[in-house]
Design an enzyme around this catalytic site. Structure first.
Site, PDB file in Angstrom:
ATOM      1  N   LYS A  28      25.063  33.542  11.862  1.00  0.00           N
ATOM      2  CA  LYS A  28      26.182  32.891  11.160  1.00  0.00           C
ATOM      3  C   LYS A  28      27.017  32.059  12.132  1.00  0.00           C
ATOM      4  CE  LYS A  28      30.163  35.250  10.517  1.00  0.00           C
ATOM      5  NZ  LYS A  28      31.376  34.548  11.003  1.00  0.00           N
ATOM      6  N   ASP A 123      43.050  36.336  10.111  1.00  0.00           N
ATOM      7  CA  ASP A 123      42.054  37.203   9.520  1.00  0.00           C
ATOM      8  C   ASP A 123      42.687  38.545   9.289  1.00  0.00           C
ATOM      9  OD1 ASP A 123      39.093  36.703   9.115  1.00  0.00           O
ATOM     10  OD2 ASP A 123      39.560  35.456  10.858  1.00  0.00           O
TER      11      ASP A 123
END
Ligand code: EPU
Length: 424
Positions: A28, A123
């Site tokens: 990713k 986050d």
């Protein structure tokens, strides 16, 4: 009574040993940057070994909005077409969904001379500033203006600069390198990040025609080229070391023997050394690892560090393994101020983990006990699945959309090697 998995749920039941072969998909944290790099050169770019994950779809949406549509022409293949007509705007709706959207900043600024990017948020594990990206681009001649949640950058043509990072930031290294590819003159980056995914990006850029020396070292020297010196290429995404580590962690808590295909041992040597200290026997084959789990894992101390150290993204897996290991392990987080939230979930499963600032003290228990838990981010979600494999009874994990962002068929891959795990 057996729990029923809802659409955003995974149910894991401990069944014991895992045996067989797991294929590791592309990374990713590489593929998203490779996709952003296609903004630099006109033509039809092809990426292979592309994982089937949600973040790739979001990045594809973002690039399509900018003017680079993509489609798949086969399994694991993504074709991105850049016809040179780019709109250098990254809107909030897409940026807030994916941190790697920040990676369009460098390519768009150097290519178009201006860019408007909605500021990426933090986050669940804390704020994630981009001051180093901005300072580096300013040193190269960019001007930044911040208003109404948007960052606007302009530069007639970026010029080379000598940049020294106070910390080897992955994203800042990637943004500065991609910006420097088309800048006027030579840019040096000292204390550059050396992660395999950064190297993968540099290798693709070099294949496109960029002039980058020192790839893989902490000093990158980028000599700017003219736009017509770059061309579209086909590039294979580097395998995902975090996913490889996840399957080894699953093996560690379950027992058994696994072959992990397309795992690059040289990209995870420090972690493999720590896993070996914990009792896993790991042999390197040709592009694969063969691993045998011990009767019970042994506790060790681990500290996260930038590459080639043990990555912060491995940490939830390591803490989960330690929670059923023999002895007491201390884990120190050196990258993010507060990346321990999943520990509360682990303690719901019976783990004995205490956190204090950057440290976690993990006292191993023989077995966890299944319960409902929540995935708070991608890596914490994968750790919950591994914890479920170590827990008696059923573990029902919610927040599975986080796992989908970065894991390509985690459920199917684990089921194939004997785990009992399902998803509605
Ligand atoms: N930092 C700053 N200022 C900056 C840039 C970074 O203070 O301008 C700080 C961050 O706040 C953080 C540390 O430096 O505390 C590390 O940040 P870095 O820039 O190296 O990380 P990143 O590029 O934002 C990538 C991965 C993360 C991974 C880190 C560290 C992607 C999309 N993300 O983030 O992966 O944890 O490197 O290895 O590549 C994940 O995949 O789940 C994930 C969070």
């Amino acid at each position: 009574m057996a729990a029923v998995a809802g659409p955003d749920q995974i149910v894991v039941r401990r069944v014991g040993e895992l045996h067989g072969t797991v294929d590791v998909p592309g990374a990713k944290n590489s593929v998203l940057k490779l996709m952003a790099a296609t903004l630099l050169a006109d033509g039809r770019h092809t990426l292979t070994n592309v994982p089937a994950i949600v973040d790739v779809s979001i990045m594809a949406e973002l690039l399509a909005a900018i003017g680079v549509p993509s489609s798949s022409d086969g399994p694991g293949r993504l074709v991105l077409t850049n016809d040179g007509d780019l709109v250098p705007v990254a809107p909030y709706e897409l940026v807030e969904r994916i941190r790697a959207s920040i990676n369009v900043l460098g390519p768009l600024l150097t290519r178009c001379g201006r860019v408007r990017l909605s500021m990426p948020g933090g986050d669940d594990f804390g704020a994630r500033p981009i001051d180093m990206h901005i300072a580096g681009l300013e040193a190269m001649g960019a001007t930044f203006k911040f208003s109404h949640g948007d960052l606007e950058a302009t530069a007639d043509r970026l010029h080379g600069a000598d940049i020294t990072f106070g910390f080897p930031s992955v994203g800042a290294t990637e943004n500065i390198v991609t910006a420097a590819v088309l800048a006027d003159g030579v840019t040096t980056i000292d204390n550059a990040a050396r992660e395999p995914e950064v190297v993968d990006l540099c290798e693709m850029l070099v294949a496109m025609g960029a002039d980058i020396a020192g790839v893989g070292s902490s000093r990158l020297v980028v000599t700017g080229v003219e736009r017509d010196a770059l061309c579209a290429v086909e590039h294979r995404t580097v395998p995902d070391r975090i996913q490889a580590a996840t399957y080894l962690a699953a093996l560690g808590v379950s027992g058994g023997c696994l072959t992990i295909r397309d795992a690059r041992a040289e990209h995870m040597s420090n972690l493999l050394a720590r896993y070996t200290d914990m009792g896993l026997v790991i042999e390197q084959g040709d592009g694969e690892l063969q691993a045998v789990a011990p009767e019970r894992l042994r506790a060790i101390d681990v500290a996260t560090l930038p590459y080639p150290g043990v990555a912060t993204d491995y940490k939830p897996l390591v803490i989960t393994m330690l929670s059923v290991a023999d002895g007491v392990g201390i884990v120190t987080e050196n990258l993010y101020p507060g990346r321990f939230r999943y520990v509360e979930e682990l303690t719901r499963l019976g783990a004995d983990v205490r956190t204090n600032g950057h440290h976690a003290v993990v006292r191993g228990v023989p077995r966890l006990s299944g319960a409902p838990v929540r995935a708070h981010d991608i890596r914490a979600g994968a750790a919950m699945v591994v914890a479920g494999l170590a827990a008696e009874g059923e573990t029902v994990i919610t927040g599975v959309h986080h796992i989908d962002r970065g894991y390509d068929d985690l459920v199917g891959r684990l089921n194939n090697v004997g785990a009992s795990i399902e998803r509605a």
